[in-house]
Design an enzyme around this catalytic site. Sequence first.
Site, mmCIF file in Angstrom:
data_model
loop_
_atom_site.group_PDB
_atom_site.id
_atom_site.type_symbol
_atom_site.label_atom_id
_atom_site.label_comp_id
_atom_site.label_asym_id
_atom_site.label_seq_id
_atom_site.Cartn_x
_atom_site.Cartn_y
_atom_site.Cartn_z
ATOM 1 C CG HIS A 114 6.300 5.809 1.571
ATOM 2 N ND1 HIS A 114 7.164 6.482 2.396
ATOM 3 C CD2 HIS A 114 5.453 6.740 1.072
ATOM 4 C CE1 HIS A 114 6.864 7.767 2.388
ATOM 5 N NE2 HIS A 114 5.821 7.947 1.599
ATOM 6 C CG ASP A 121 9.956 6.711 4.331
ATOM 7 O OD1 ASP A 121 9.192 7.552 4.817
ATOM 8 O OD2 ASP A 121 9.671 6.017 3.347
#
Length: 330
Positions: A192, A164
């Site tokens: 996440h 990410d």
Amino acid sequence: MTPPKPHGTLTVCITGGAGQISYSLLPLIASGEVFGHEQPIELRLLDIKPALEALNGVVMELHDCSFPLLRGIVATDDPMVAFRHADVAVLAGSFPRRPGMERRELLAKNVNIFKAHGHALDQVASKNVKIVVVGNPSNTNALVLSHFAPSIPKGNITALTRLDHNRTVSQVALRTGVSVNDVDGVAIWGNHSATQYPDMTRATAKGELAMPMLGGRKVVAEEIIPCIQKRGAAVLKARGFSSAMSAANAIGDHLRSWLMGDSKIVSMAVASDGSYHVKAGVYFSFPVRCVGGGEYEIVQGIELGEFSRKYVSATTEELFAEREEALSLL
């Protein structure tokens, strides 16, 4: 840089060894791109029994690559064999979410997997083993693993949010017309999942604040943050498979920063300790400073304004809800 184990062979275990992420990750590790070109490696590859034939094919290819640093390979479906004396464990294997599957059902499937992994790691891995959980829901899987591996310090267990982080760096670079090397100051907060907060409020591009170049907070909130939050789904829709190459690259980045040190602030999901009002009890992604040797520190003193706080609150709430569901299944 000093290799993680300068006077010996580094034992690296990867679960889901026959999977797509492992297939992209193994050449990075075996070639020295992750732990340095002077660090000998032994690989332990773990997968379920039905995948052993495919896993043996992966072993054949590793041999055929003739990696000079590769000292040995063990392929097995037994966690007690795979994790024995492991110095590093990459837990990429998990039960995938299937159509119509409720979150509680997904958590239940993965609780059993990470309970077994935790028991095995606790018994046979190096007590200084460094673990990165990749299989989703990775933050909560890391929590379950920690619960069942009480002798392993919580600080030795992490979950992957570097993918990410890398996606955020890339979007800033693409939208400001600079190299990714010229981007600094981004961070991933929280889970996440689609509630993660890719924080660009302090991002810089070639030393200049990036937010105005990105179009301001409205564009960031309406376009860029959703792009990063939903990137995995977009890749899956486009190629018919989940992110593997970029995930493997991010795992390599995560391990290299953690074990070898990094001059830049990066993002890792680590055991919460009250920083930024996130109570202890979850694995939460923070901006961290990696000093090398498997040591990190959560960066303190970042001002979270109103724009950021709403995102951090939402992802915190989701993680603690996941925690309660997971603990109810133990």
